[in-house]
Motif scaffolding. Structure first.
Motif, PDB file in Angstrom:
ATOM      1  N   TYR A  25      54.533  36.674  29.704  1.00 42.24           N
ATOM      2  CA  TYR A  25      55.632  35.727  30.232  1.00 42.24           C
ATOM      3  C   TYR A  25      55.670  34.376  29.687  1.00 42.24           C
ATOM      4  CZ  TYR A  25      55.440  39.598  33.464  1.00 42.24           C
ATOM      5  OH  TYR A  25      55.515  40.797  34.200  1.00 42.24           O
TER       6      TYR A  25
ATOM      7  N   LEU B 265      50.401  31.448  37.804  1.00 41.42           N
ATOM      8  CA  LEU B 265      50.843  32.303  38.812  1.00 41.42           C
ATOM      9  C   LEU B 265      49.955  33.090  39.489  1.00 41.42           C
ATOM     10  CD1 LEU B 265      53.640  33.702  36.021  1.00 41.42           C
ATOM     11  CD2 LEU B 265      53.984  31.889  37.537  1.00 41.42           C
TER      12      LEU B 265
ATOM     13  N   ALA C 198      47.898  40.244  48.661  1.00 37.11           N
ATOM     14  CA  ALA C 198      46.737  39.640  48.015  1.00 37.11           C
ATOM     15  C   ALA C 198      45.740  39.250  49.000  1.00 37.11           C
ATOM     16  CB  ALA C 198      47.096  38.298  47.299  1.00 37.11           C
TER      17      ALA C 198
ATOM     18  N   TYR D 248      51.702  33.369  29.852  1.00 41.20           N
ATOM     19  CA  TYR D 248      50.722  33.995  30.924  1.00 41.20           C
ATOM     20  C   TYR D 248      50.789  35.656  30.413  1.00 41.20           C
ATOM     21  CZ  TYR D 248      51.498  30.212  34.035  1.00 41.20           C
ATOM     22  OH  TYR D 248      51.246  28.835  34.732  1.00 41.20           O
TER      23      TYR D 248
ATOM     24  N   SER E  98      46.796  43.968  42.561  1.00 42.08           N
ATOM     25  CA  SER E  98      45.544  43.104  42.201  1.00 42.08           C
ATOM     26  C   SER E  98      46.039  41.439  42.296  1.00 42.08           C
ATOM     27  CB  SER E  98      45.051  43.532  40.862  1.00 42.08           C
ATOM     28  OG  SER E  98      44.064  42.513  40.229  1.00 42.08           O
ATOM     29  N   MET E  99      45.229  41.023  43.045  1.00 34.87           N
ATOM     30  CA  MET E  99      45.515  39.212  43.145  1.00 34.87           C
ATOM     31  C   MET E  99      45.401  38.840  41.478  1.00 34.87           C
ATOM     32  SD  MET E  99      43.037  38.006  46.311  1.00 34.87           S
ATOM     33  CE  MET E  99      43.323  36.286  45.404  1.00 34.87           C
TER      34      MET E  99
ATOM     35  N   THR F  46      48.879  45.344  34.308  1.00 34.64           N
ATOM     36  CA  THR F  46      49.318  46.295  35.334  1.00 34.64           C
ATOM     37  C   THR F  46      48.623  47.548  35.386  1.00 34.64           C
ATOM     38  OG1 THR F  46      51.209  46.860  34.007  1.00 34.64           O
ATOM     39  CG2 THR F  46      51.658  44.979  35.505  1.00 34.64           C
TER      40      THR F  46
ATOM     41  N   THR G 224      46.330  39.647  38.569  1.00 30.82           N
ATOM     42  CA  THR G 224      47.129  40.493  37.793  1.00 30.82           C
ATOM     43  C   THR G 224      47.489  39.606  36.700  1.00 30.82           C
ATOM     44  OG1 THR G 224      49.303  41.611  37.203  1.00 30.82           O
ATOM     45  CG2 THR G 224      49.084  40.006  38.862  1.00 30.82           C
ATOM     46  N   PHE G 225      47.569  38.009  36.810  1.00 30.53           N
ATOM     47  CA  PHE G 225      48.008  37.105  35.737  1.00 30.53           C
ATOM     48  C   PHE G 225      46.608  36.529  35.253  1.00 30.53           C
ATOM     49  CE2 PHE G 225      52.198  37.436  36.184  1.00 30.53           C
ATOM     50  CZ  PHE G 225      52.671  37.461  37.574  1.00 30.53           C
TER      51      PHE G 225
ATOM     52  N   GLN H 148      45.228  32.917  33.410  1.00 33.52           N
ATOM     53  CA  GLN H 148      45.375  31.639  33.694  1.00 33.52           C
ATOM     54  C   GLN H 148      46.584  30.689  33.017  1.00 33.52           C
ATOM     55  OE1 GLN H 148      43.488  32.319  31.632  1.00 33.52           O
ATOM     56  NE2 GLN H 148      42.666  30.625  30.600  1.00 33.52           N
TER      57      GLN H 148
ATOM     58  N   ASN I 157      51.547  42.534  29.528  1.00 31.23           N
ATOM     59  CA  ASN I 157      52.864  42.130  29.629  1.00 31.23           C
ATOM     60  C   ASN I 157      52.462  40.689  29.378  1.00 31.23           C
ATOM     61  OD1 ASN I 157      53.745  44.557  30.399  1.00 31.23           O
ATOM     62  ND2 ASN I 157      53.320  43.959  32.505  1.00 31.23           N
TER      63      ASN I 157
ATOM     64  N   TRP J 156      49.996  36.117  42.341  1.00 31.42           N
ATOM     65  CA  TRP J 156      50.664  37.429  42.830  1.00 31.42           C
ATOM     66  C   TRP J 156      50.328  37.282  44.372  1.00 31.42           C
ATOM     67  CZ3 TRP J 156      48.539  41.626  45.493  1.00 31.42           C
ATOM     68  CH2 TRP J 156      49.465  42.483  46.092  1.00 31.42           C
TER      69      TRP J 156
ATOM     70  N   GLN K 273      49.515  39.392  31.737  1.00 30.61           N
ATOM     71  CA  GLN K 273      49.651  40.185  32.979  1.00 30.61           C
ATOM     72  C   GLN K 273      49.219  41.613  32.771  1.00 30.61           C
ATOM     73  OE1 GLN K 273      53.114  41.685  34.457  1.00 30.61           O
ATOM     74  NE2 GLN K 273      52.656  41.825  36.548  1.00 30.61           N
TER      75      GLN K 273
ATOM     76  N   TRP L  68      52.474  49.433  38.878  1.00 31.03           N
ATOM     77  CA  TRP L  68      53.578  48.394  38.398  1.00 31.03           C
ATOM     78  C   TRP L  68      54.041  48.585  37.024  1.00 31.03           C
ATOM     79  CZ3 TRP L  68      50.531  43.476  40.433  1.00 31.03           C
ATOM     80  CH2 TRP L  68      50.455  43.474  41.922  1.00 31.03           C
ATOM     81  N   MET L  69      54.978  47.889  36.422  1.00 26.98           N
ATOM     82  CA  MET L  69      55.551  47.971  35.158  1.00 26.98           C
ATOM     83  C   MET L  69      55.487  47.008  34.643  1.00 26.98           C
ATOM     84  SD  MET L  69      58.856  49.820  33.625  1.00 26.98           S
ATOM     85  CE  MET L  69      58.277  51.494  34.227  1.00 26.98           C
TER      86      MET L  69
END
Lengths: 123, 108
Positions: free
Chosen positions: B36, A45, A61, B87, B96-97, B91, B99-100, B102, B34, A47, B89, A107-108
């Motif tokens: 996912y 993923l 980004a 994944y 931020s690019m 926050t 945020t996740f 890999q 977080n 962003w 994340q 962000w949350m």
């Protein structure tokens, strides 16, 4: 129930433009920040962009700066991603995502995701 | 930018196993973490937010812990429907690019 439905994906040649839309329903759209997140085939993923609840603040980004523009129309419960100068490496599924916080700088979490729309950039 | 690193990148397990996935942040992120779950061909789904709070509807076999820079996602007893990619994340430092993480692919 919360629904996010993306549209506008397709096959496009390098250098061309595309506009993605995300139609929201089932919640008070104007209270939420919205994000675009993409996923290249077989990859993780990534962003892309965020827009605040009222559209006043947007962030991108690095790869999207200068090429992608996000916007929203709260009267239509719709959110957009305009992409120009598309490159091969922009090929991905693009997801429209909801963040319960209205802010673009705080962000949350991403609690609702659309099904995604596939953008394929290829000559 | 904060970097999020998950380990392992892939994991083979069996139904009934207890599994732990780790996520490390390159800098302090408090409890802004977080998790996912993404099943093949589907959109990601929020599992856990703020380190350990289960999203509504998520089974209690999922749990999260950690703080600062080191976090874990644990599945206490794997079920067939849990085989997916996970994944993390952050926050804490956004936008931020990175945020996740890999991703960690959990396979049979």
């Amino acid at each position: 129930q919360v629904q996010l439905v993306e549209s506008g994906g397709g096959v496009v040649r390098p250098g061309r433009s595309l506009r993605l839309s995300c139609a929201a329903s089932g919640f008070t759209f104007s209270k939420y920040a919205m994000h675009w997140v993409r996923q290249a085939p077989g990859k993780g993923l990534e962003w892309v962009a965020v827009i605040s609840y009222d559209g006043s603040n947007k962030y991108y980004a690095d790869f999207a700066k200068g090429r992608f523009t996000t916007s929203r129309d709260n009267s239509k419960n719709t959110f957009y991603l305009q992409m120009i100068s598309l490159r091969d490496d922009d090929t991905a599924v693009y997801y429209c995502v909801r963040d319960p916080k209205g802010s673009s700088t705080s962000w949350m979490y991403f609690d609702s995701w659309g099904q995604g729309t596939l953008v394929t950039v290829s000559s | 930018d904060i970097q999020m690193t998950q380990s392992p990148s892939s994991l083979s397990a069996s139904v009934g196993d207890r599994v732990t996935i780790t996520c490390r942040a390159s800098q302090y992120i408090s409890t802004s973490l977080n998790w996912y779950q993404q099943k093949s061909g589907q959109a990601p789904k929020l599992l856990i937010y703020s380190v350990s709070t289960l999203q509504s509807g998520v089974p209690s076999r999922f749990s999260g812990s950690g703080s600062g820079t080191h976090f874990t996602l644990t599945i206490s007893s794997l079920r067939p429907e849990d085989f997916a990619t996970y994944y993390c994340q952050q926050t804490y430092s956004v936008p931020s690019m990175n945020t996740f993480g890999q991703g960690t692919k959990l396979e049979i």
